[in-house]
Design a protein around this motif. Structure first.
Motif, PDB file in Angstrom:
ATOM      1  N   ARG A   1       1.134  -0.944   0.231  1.00  0.00           N
ATOM      2  CA  ARG A   1       0.111   0.105  -0.050  1.00  0.00           C
ATOM      3  C   ARG A   1       0.742   1.793   0.219  1.00  0.00           C
ATOM      4  O   ARG A   1       1.617   1.170   0.558  1.00  0.00           O
ATOM      5  N   ILE A   2       0.716   2.407  -0.615  1.00  0.00           N
ATOM      6  CA  ILE A   2       1.192   3.519  -0.891  1.00  0.00           C
ATOM      7  C   ILE A   2       0.794   4.449   0.644  1.00  0.00           C
ATOM      8  O   ILE A   2      -0.501   5.132   0.515  1.00  0.00           O
ATOM      9  N   PRO A   3       1.774   4.345   0.772  1.00  0.00           N
ATOM     10  CA  PRO A   3       1.096   5.293   2.601  1.00  0.00           C
ATOM     11  C   PRO A   3       1.253   6.684   2.675  1.00  0.00           C
ATOM     12  O   PRO A   3       1.844   7.425   1.238  1.00  0.00           O
ATOM     13  N   SER A   4       0.349   7.191   3.323  1.00  0.00           N
ATOM     14  CA  SER A   4       0.195   8.507   3.109  1.00  0.00           C
ATOM     15  C   SER A   4       1.041   9.922   3.606  1.00  0.00           C
ATOM     16  O   SER A   4       2.200   9.499   4.385  1.00  0.00           O
ATOM     17  N   ASP A   5       0.996  10.954   3.407  1.00  0.00           N
ATOM     18  CA  ASP A   5       2.266  11.743   3.705  1.00  0.00           C
ATOM     19  C   ASP A   5       2.027  11.952   5.355  1.00  0.00           C
ATOM     20  O   ASP A   5       3.528  12.050   5.988  1.00  0.00           O
ATOM     21  N   GLU A   6       1.241  11.838   6.271  1.00  0.00           N
ATOM     22  CA  GLU A   6       1.511  11.309   7.929  1.00  0.00           C
ATOM     23  C   GLU A   6       2.011  10.185   7.988  1.00  0.00           C
ATOM     24  O   GLU A   6       3.289  10.860   9.155  1.00  0.00           O
ATOM     25  N   GLU A   7       1.166   9.280   7.098  1.00  0.00           N
ATOM     26  CA  GLU A   7       2.340   8.070   7.345  1.00  0.00           C
ATOM     27  C   GLU A   7       3.635   8.654   7.538  1.00  0.00           C
ATOM     28  O   GLU A   7       5.053   7.505   7.689  1.00  0.00           O
ATOM     29  N   MET A   8       4.507   8.832   6.320  1.00  0.00           N
ATOM     30  CA  MET A   8       5.466   8.908   5.980  1.00  0.00           C
ATOM     31  C   MET A   8       6.313  10.389   7.526  1.00  0.00           C
ATOM     32  O   MET A   8       7.606   9.395   7.467  1.00  0.00           O
ATOM     33  N   GLN A   9       5.188  10.890   7.380  1.00  0.00           N
ATOM     34  CA  GLN A   9       5.994  12.187   8.489  1.00  0.00           C
ATOM     35  C   GLN A   9       6.157  11.033  10.178  1.00  0.00           C
ATOM     36  O   GLN A   9       7.326  11.538  10.639  1.00  0.00           O
ATOM     37  N   ALA A  10       5.609  10.115   9.974  1.00  0.00           N
ATOM     38  CA  ALA A  10       6.347   9.409  11.351  1.00  0.00           C
ATOM     39  C   ALA A  10       6.434   8.577  11.641  1.00  0.00           C
ATOM     40  O   ALA A  10       7.321   8.425  12.012  1.00  0.00           O
ATOM     41  N   TYR A  11       6.672   8.035  10.223  1.00  0.00           N
ATOM     42  CA  TYR A  11       8.083   6.653   9.522  1.00  0.00           C
ATOM     43  C   TYR A  11       9.540   8.034  10.081  1.00  0.00           C
ATOM     44  O   TYR A  11      10.530   7.107  10.824  1.00  0.00           O
ATOM     45  N   GLU A  12       9.729   8.867   9.586  1.00  0.00           N
ATOM     46  CA  GLU A  12      10.474   9.811   9.470  1.00  0.00           C
ATOM     47  C   GLU A  12      11.363  10.220  10.988  1.00  0.00           C
ATOM     48  O   GLU A  12      12.106   9.795  11.459  1.00  0.00           O
ATOM     49  N   THR A  13      10.340  10.512  11.549  1.00  0.00           N
ATOM     50  CA  THR A  13      10.496  10.501  13.438  1.00  0.00           C
ATOM     51  C   THR A  13      10.740   9.909  13.729  1.00  0.00           C
ATOM     52  O   THR A  13      11.660   9.786  14.606  1.00  0.00           O
ATOM     53  N   ALA A  14      10.362   8.661  13.794  1.00  0.00           N
ATOM     54  CA  ALA A  14      10.808   6.958  14.129  1.00  0.00           C
ATOM     55  C   ALA A  14      12.347   7.063  13.566  1.00  0.00           C
ATOM     56  O   ALA A  14      12.710   6.302  14.805  1.00  0.00           O
ATOM     57  N   LYS A  15      12.299   6.626  12.858  1.00  0.00           N
ATOM     58  CA  LYS A  15      13.713   6.485  11.671  1.00  0.00           C
ATOM     59  C   LYS A  15      15.103   7.621  12.276  1.00  0.00           C
ATOM     60  O   LYS A  15      15.822   6.304  13.397  1.00  0.00           O
ATOM     61  N   ARG A  16      14.418   8.093  12.534  1.00  0.00           N
ATOM     62  CA  ARG A  16      15.190   9.589  13.561  1.00  0.00           C
ATOM     63  C   ARG A  16      15.794   9.261  15.073  1.00  0.00           C
ATOM     64  O   ARG A  16      16.614   8.609  15.177  1.00  0.00           O
ATOM     65  N   ALA A  17      14.229   8.850  15.778  1.00  0.00           N
ATOM     66  CA  ALA A  17      14.838   8.996  16.674  1.00  0.00           C
ATOM     67  C   ALA A  17      15.868   7.419  17.519  1.00  0.00           C
ATOM     68  O   ALA A  17      16.407   7.548  18.442  1.00  0.00           O
ATOM     69  N   ALA A  18      15.377   6.974  15.864  1.00  0.00           N
ATOM     70  CA  ALA A  18      16.716   5.072  16.135  1.00  0.00           C
ATOM     71  C   ALA A  18      18.059   5.301  16.229  1.00  0.00           C
ATOM     72  O   ALA A  18      18.861   4.684  16.676  1.00  0.00           O
ATOM     73  N   PHE A  19      17.780   6.555  14.973  1.00  0.00           N
ATOM     74  CA  PHE A  19      19.290   6.688  14.637  1.00  0.00           C
ATOM     75  C   PHE A  19      20.072   7.557  15.828  1.00  0.00           C
ATOM     76  O   PHE A  19      21.144   6.823  15.838  1.00  0.00           O
ATOM     77  N   ASP A  20      19.296   8.011  16.336  1.00  0.00           N
ATOM     78  CA  ASP A  20      20.288   9.007  17.295  1.00  0.00           C
ATOM     79  C   ASP A  20      20.635   7.700  18.723  1.00  0.00           C
ATOM     80  O   ASP A  20      21.416   8.460  18.952  1.00  0.00           O
ATOM     81  N   LYS A  21      19.847   6.955  18.809  1.00  0.00           N
ATOM     82  CA  LYS A  21      20.318   6.029  19.827  1.00  0.00           C
ATOM     83  C   LYS A  21      21.011   4.719  19.263  1.00  0.00           C
ATOM     84  O   LYS A  21      21.233   4.093  20.294  1.00  0.00           O
ATOM     85  N   ALA A  22      21.303   5.026  18.190  1.00  0.00           N
ATOM     86  CA  ALA A  22      21.535   3.936  17.401  1.00  0.00           C
ATOM     87  C   ALA A  22      23.615   3.221  18.472  1.00  0.00           C
ATOM     88  O   ALA A  22      24.105   2.047  17.818  1.00  0.00           O
ATOM     89  N   GLY A  23      23.961   4.460  18.339  1.00  0.00           N
ATOM     90  CA  GLY A  23      25.384   4.617  18.904  1.00  0.00           C
ATOM     91  C   GLY A  23      26.753   4.153  17.324  1.00  0.00           C
ATOM     92  O   GLY A  23      25.633   5.080  16.751  1.00  0.00           O
ATOM     93  N   LYS A  24      27.392   3.970  17.454  1.00  0.00           N
ATOM     94  CA  LYS A  24      28.926   4.429  16.710  1.00  0.00           C
ATOM     95  C   LYS A  24      28.829   3.776  15.582  1.00  0.00           C
ATOM     96  O   LYS A  24      29.157   4.016  14.353  1.00  0.00           O
ATOM     97  N   LYS A  25      27.690   2.366  15.609  1.00  0.00           N
ATOM     98  CA  LYS A  25      27.853   1.645  14.134  1.00  0.00           C
ATOM     99  C   LYS A  25      26.952   1.451  13.682  1.00  0.00           C
ATOM    100  O   LYS A  25      26.567   0.916  13.022  1.00  0.00           O
ATOM    101  N   LYS A  26      26.276   3.075  13.353  1.00  0.00           N
ATOM    102  CA  LYS A  26      24.620   2.475  12.847  1.00  0.00           C
ATOM    103  C   LYS A  26      25.277   2.625  11.479  1.00  0.00           C
ATOM    104  O   LYS A  26      23.634   2.807  10.660  1.00  0.00           O
ATOM    105  N   GLY A  27      25.966   3.236  10.804  1.00  0.00           N
ATOM    106  CA  GLY A  27      26.220   3.444   9.369  1.00  0.00           C
ATOM    107  C   GLY A  27      25.533   4.929   9.452  1.00  0.00           C
ATOM    108  O   GLY A  27      25.188   6.063  10.030  1.00  0.00           O
ATOM    109  N   PRO A  28      25.542   5.372   7.744  1.00  0.00           N
ATOM    110  CA  PRO A  28      24.535   5.811   7.190  1.00  0.00           C
ATOM    111  C   PRO A  28      22.834   6.342   7.505  1.00  0.00           C
ATOM    112  O   PRO A  28      22.614   4.931   7.710  1.00  0.00           O
TER     113      PRO A  28
END
Length: 267
Positions: free
Chosen positions: A63-90
């Motif tokens: 299913r093609i997600p809505s813009d709101e779903e896209m924003q929620a995903y990006e917010t969750a990804k950024r939070a997980a990325f910030d907590k991932a530590g040195k080996k998180k990569g790009p």
């Protein structure tokens, strides 16, 4: 207008090791034999026949997600990325378990509304929206994506969208199925470490099997359009959906939307 397929893949899926697994959720419910068919006005429905003569493959839709779903995903990804530590990569290739609304759904031949010979007739309740016929696999696991060309369609609320019939075969061997011409008998190049499979979609025909108790007035053939190439790192194999007359064609590596004669560009 549909958002690019790669963008929607990155939006609302549960990321995991290959192959990609569909998340169990209330987003999809397959109606089984003997169950009264009652269409909910706020839900959409897809009907497909899966040929089980060769194997009991499932069909996977995205299913093609809505813009709101896209924003929620990006917010969750950024939070997980910030907590991932040195080996998180790009950030671009960062993978994490996303617990938001899933958009990768499986249509499996183990839960059928009817059998018509060796055709598993699947009727599923799904969210309304725009979808991509994404690949095939076993149960909830993606085995092979249609990364080099496929089709998209819309499923509207309160109605049944009939996708037609899907056929499967060994890509390295001959097949009597006419819809698979050009996608089979490829020889050893198609069976090395893993066997490649050929998949065709035949749009709805007047004589296709229909579930008992389903009002024909509620069923409409899917209106397909071509979807260009995309990348998925969570699949075992990559292939393309067989050409569909009047809908999907190929010119070398170019995917052609037959309705307007234009190339469906890579995503």
């Amino acid at each position: 207008m549909m958002k690019p397929v790669l963008r929607c893949l990155l939006a609302c899926l549960v990321f995991c090791a290959s192959p990609l697994a569909a998340k169990e959720s209330s987003e999809i419910r397959q109606i089984v034999a003997g169950e009264p068919i009652q269409l909910a006005p706020a839900r959409a429905y897809v009907l497909v026949r899966l040929d089980t003569d060769f194997s009991k493959f499932s069909a996977h839709i995205l299913r093609i997600p809505s813009d709101e779903e896209m924003q929620a995903y990006e917010t969750a990804k950024r939070a997980a990325f910030d907590k991932a530590g040195k080996k998180k990569g790009p950030y671009e290739s960062f993978v994490f378990d996303y617990e938001g609304r899933p958009n990768f759904l499986s249509l499996i031949p183990k839960k059928v509304v009817a059998m018509a010979g060796k055709l598993a007739v699947v009727l599923a309740e799904i969210p309304p929206g725009d979808y991509v016929l994404y690949g095939e696999g076993f149960n909830n696991y993606l085995y092979q994506c249609f990364c080099f060309g496929t089709v998209g369609f819309s499923a509207r609320a309160g109605a049944v969208t009939d996708l037609g019939t899907m056929f499967f075969a060994k890509a390295w061997a001959p097949s009597p199925i006419p819809e698979l011409a050009g996608e089979v008998d490829l020889g050893r190049t198609a069976v090395m470490d893993y066997g490649l499979f050929a998949v065709a979609l035949r749009p709805k025909r007047a004589d296709d099997a229909m579930p008992a108790g389903l009002d024909p007035a509620s069923v409409s053939p899917a209106t397909f359009h071509a979807v260009g190439p995309f990348v998925d790192t969570n699949t075992l194999l990559m292939n393309r959906l067989a050409a569909i007359p009047g809908v999907l064609a190929y010119d070398g590596g170019r995917v052609i939307n037959v309705a307007d004669g234009k190339e469906a560009l890579p995503n």
